[in-house]
Write a protein that holds these residues in place. Structure first.
Motif, PDB file in Angstrom:
ATOM      1  N   TRP A 133       0.878  -1.040  -0.198  1.00  0.00           N
ATOM      2  CA  TRP A 133      -0.016   0.020  -0.071  1.00  0.00           C
ATOM      3  C   TRP A 133       0.955   1.203  -0.015  1.00  0.00           C
ATOM      4  N   SER A 134       0.636   2.170  -1.039  1.00  0.00           N
ATOM      5  CA  SER A 134       1.419   3.248  -1.133  1.00  0.00           C
ATOM      6  C   SER A 134       0.264   4.436  -0.890  1.00  0.00           C
ATOM      7  N   PRO A 135       0.506   5.332   0.219  1.00  0.00           N
ATOM      8  CA  PRO A 135      -0.581   6.275   0.404  1.00  0.00           C
ATOM      9  C   PRO A 135      -0.329   7.580  -0.868  1.00  0.00           C
ATOM     10  N   THR A 143      -2.797   5.798  -4.205  1.00  0.00           N
ATOM     11  CA  THR A 143      -4.186   5.149  -3.797  1.00  0.00           C
ATOM     12  C   THR A 143      -5.166   4.891  -5.049  1.00  0.00           C
ATOM     13  N   LEU A 184       0.210  10.894   5.881  1.00  0.00           N
ATOM     14  CA  LEU A 184      -0.123  10.498   4.398  1.00  0.00           C
ATOM     15  C   LEU A 184      -1.034   9.043   4.601  1.00  0.00           C
ATOM     16  N   TRP A 185      -0.503   8.228   5.435  1.00  0.00           N
ATOM     17  CA  TRP A 185      -1.531   7.120   5.610  1.00  0.00           C
ATOM     18  C   TRP A 185      -2.807   7.403   6.312  1.00  0.00           C
ATOM     19  N   LYS A 190      -4.796   9.916   5.861  1.00  0.00           N
ATOM     20  CA  LYS A 190      -5.570  10.696   4.701  1.00  0.00           C
ATOM     21  C   LYS A 190      -6.297   9.695   3.679  1.00  0.00           C
ATOM     22  N   GLY A 191      -6.174   8.516   3.664  1.00  0.00           N
ATOM     23  CA  GLY A 191      -6.742   7.586   2.911  1.00  0.00           C
ATOM     24  C   GLY A 191      -7.798   6.934   3.473  1.00  0.00           C
TER      25      GLY A 191
END
Length: 336
Positions: free
Chosen positions: A195-197, A200, A309-310, A312-313
């Motif tokens: 998982w890359s923030p 997404t 960043l993590w 926010k999704g």
């Protein structure tokens, strides 16, 4: 966003630090601890050991492989551990790939992975609900068995033991777009491998219209350290093994996922080097950018910035693979 501790599977032997890390995670307020399996240690036994030495932290498998057990056997494991732990069990399932399913378990990889997964989850749900005997006239799973080599005397059964919870959470490890989309319809949560923030959009179409309460719980290597490049080496080693070694040259779900995330040329190069026996070169060929995006590595201040960043999704739970108590503590403080 809740924090979980991902212990993975054993290597050559059990890691004596795993239990203490799990107990420390519970003390620090982590929500969950997770074990896994590949082709060595199983996931349920270590999780049961951890359950016996903790009291609050939730217990998850990320993941147990469907080919390893019939769906009723998996449901038996889950309901048993749920009782023994006082309702802390979460069942994470994964289909794995043809190399493992056929090479290790000696079973054919299903021609329709989506159907096989859907039937497996259906049977597990029936066992946990215990509303009647388990019955399914499936393509890959039939209860009672109805194959041409059977006796024809199978009887529909329901579990003798009453499950503690009919709604025991079932999560799926899924990588392909269609598999992820199906996961949002039939499971309680999704366990992304990478998982890359910052990317997404790769999953956006598959995650449209998430049901309320749906869990999105990616794993990320975490380490508080001064040297980012050095801290990324274990991440690159993991990626080199998964992308190069956990699949065939023509069919590797992990390499395909990395390609969809924007690193197709690099993924194929890593795969090529690994399959040629040049494993150290394969690890070094993993781009730092990709390894960095899917992990939390570096000084405390850097990790704090990236953790935002993590948040926010759609991620609800961050499952961290952390090698030391200091990293566990820093993440708990930053996420408080």
């Amino acid at each position: 966003m809740r924090l979980g501790l991902a212990l993975g599977y054993w290597g050559r032997c059990p890691d004596p630090a795993d239990l203490e890390l799990a107990r420390e995670a519970e003390r620090l307020g982590y929500d969950s601890v997770w074990t896994a399996e590949a082709w060595g240690s199983d996931a349920f036994t270590p999780l049961t050991w951890i359950a016996a030495h903790t009291s609050r932290i939730r217990l998850g498998t990320a993941v147990v492989q469907m080919a390893a057990r019939s769906p009723t056997a998996t449901a038996m494991h889950a309901l048993t551990l749920d009782h023994l732990s006082g309702g802390r069990m979460m069942l994470g399932l994964g289909l794995s790939g043809p190399q493992v399913v056929e090479g290790w378990y000696g079973r054919p990889f299903p021609a329709s992975p989506l159907t096989a997964t859907r039937e497996y989850v259906d049977v597990v749900r029936q066992v946990l609900a215990r509303e009647g005997p388990v019955e399914l006239a499936g393509r890959f799973h039939s209860h009672p068995y109805a194959g041409p080599d059977g006796t024809g005397t199978g009887k529909p059964l329901k579990p003798i033991t009453h499950p503690l919870r009919a709604d025991l959470p079932v999560l799926l490890g899924a990588e392909g777009p269609k598999n992820i989309a199906q996961t949002t319809r039939i499971a309680d949560g999704w366990l992304p491998l990478y998982w890359s923030p910052l990317r997404t959009n790769v999953y956006e179409a598959s995650l449209t219209g998430l049901p309320e309460g749906f869990t999105v719980a990616p794993m990320a290597r975490a380490r508080v350290c001064d040297d980012v490049a050095e801290g990324l080496l274990p991440v690159k080693a993991m990626l080199g093994f998964y992308i190069g070694g956990m699949g065939h040259a023509a069919r590797n779900f992990h390499a395909d996922l990395m390609a969809r995330m924007g690193f197709e040329e690099e993924a194929r190069r890593v795969q090529e080097l690994f399959l040629a026996g040049r494993r150290e070169e394969a690890v070094l060929a993993v781009p730092d950018t990709f390894a960095d995006e899917i992990s939390l590595v570096g000084p405390r201040e850097r990790i704090a910035e990236r953790l935002e960043l993590w948040r926010k999704g759609p991620v609800t739970d961050l499952l961290v693979t952390a090698p030391d108590r200091r990293t566990l503590r820093v993440l708990a403080e930053l996420n408080a």
